[in-house]
Scaffold this active site. Structure first.
Site, PDB file in Angstrom:
ATOM      1  N   SER A  84       0.811  -1.201   0.000  1.00 17.60           N
ATOM      2  CA  SER A  84       0.000   0.000   0.000  1.00 17.60           C
ATOM      3  C   SER A  84       0.849   1.257   0.000  1.00 17.60           C
ATOM      4  CB  SER A  84      -0.868  -0.069   1.260  1.00 17.60           C
ATOM      5  OG  SER A  84      -1.240   1.187   1.705  1.00 17.60           O
ATOM      6  N   TYR A 125      -0.491  -0.974  10.702  1.00  9.71           N
ATOM      7  CA  TYR A 125      -0.740  -1.271   9.292  1.00  9.71           C
ATOM      8  C   TYR A 125       0.409  -0.750   8.428  1.00  9.71           C
ATOM      9  CZ  TYR A 125      -2.899  -1.111   4.674  1.00  9.71           C
ATOM     10  OH  TYR A 125      -3.158  -1.268   3.340  1.00  9.71           O
TER      11      TYR A 125
END
Length: 178
Positions: free
Chosen positions: A149, A162
């Site tokens: 990401s 994350y």
């Protein structure tokens, strides 16, 4: 309408994609199948999977799927057993795509948050790559793809764990490439 030129295809290849029933994940699975690959995907949500399997059958895409929580080591091993059985002990493409978001700041995160996100976003890709290696080797080569990401580059205040896992996945993919 102009005819689209096909520059490459995946006819006769096999692919396993973790988490392939929503958004970009689903697009990856469907494009692999449209290019001729036989694809197996896995997701945690059985009803979501069944919905996609019905759609793919109507579209005549060569796709199968199973339910798997890839944060679990034993379930990852069962997944690779399934893939091996489906593809006669060979695999051409492994796409480590699954990821789990957590939107809590560092001070609000607990140990369980860290364990769950790390197991899903980082450990799963590493372990799946290890246990898929014999299948990839049996296919005469094979490719492993890690999807990560923008959170590996850009800091977000409510995604500490994350983001850290996505940085680690980037490093893992580079190291595995060596």
């Amino acid at each position: 309408m102009a005819k689209t030129e096909i520059r490459w295809f995946l006819q006769g290849t096999t692919a396993s994609v973790t988490c392939g029933t929503k958004g970009i994940d689903q697009a990856i699975v469907e494009e692999l199948a449209r290019l001729g690959a036989t694809v197996h995907t896995c997701v945690r949500n059985e009803s979501e999977l069944n919905e996609c399997l019905k759609k793919w059958k109507i579209l005549k895409l060569n796709l199968s799927g199973s339910v798997c929580d890839i944060s679990s080591r034993s379930k990852r091993e069962k997944l690779m057993d399934t893939v091996s059985s489906l593809f006669q002990g060979k695999l051409d493409i492994l796409i480590n795509n699954a990821g789990k978001g957590l939107f809590k700041g560092a001070l609000n995160s607990i140990e369980e948050d860290y364990s769950t996100i790390t197991a899903t976003n980082l450990e799963s890709g590493f372990h799946l790559s290890q246990i898929a290696h014999p299948l990839l080797k049996a296919s005469g080569g094979g490719s492993i793809v890690f999807i990560y990401s923008i959170a590996r580059i850009v800091a977000f205040p409510a995604s500490t764990i994350y983001s850290a896992t996505k940085v680690d996945v980037n490093s893992l993919s580079k190291s595995c490439n060596c």
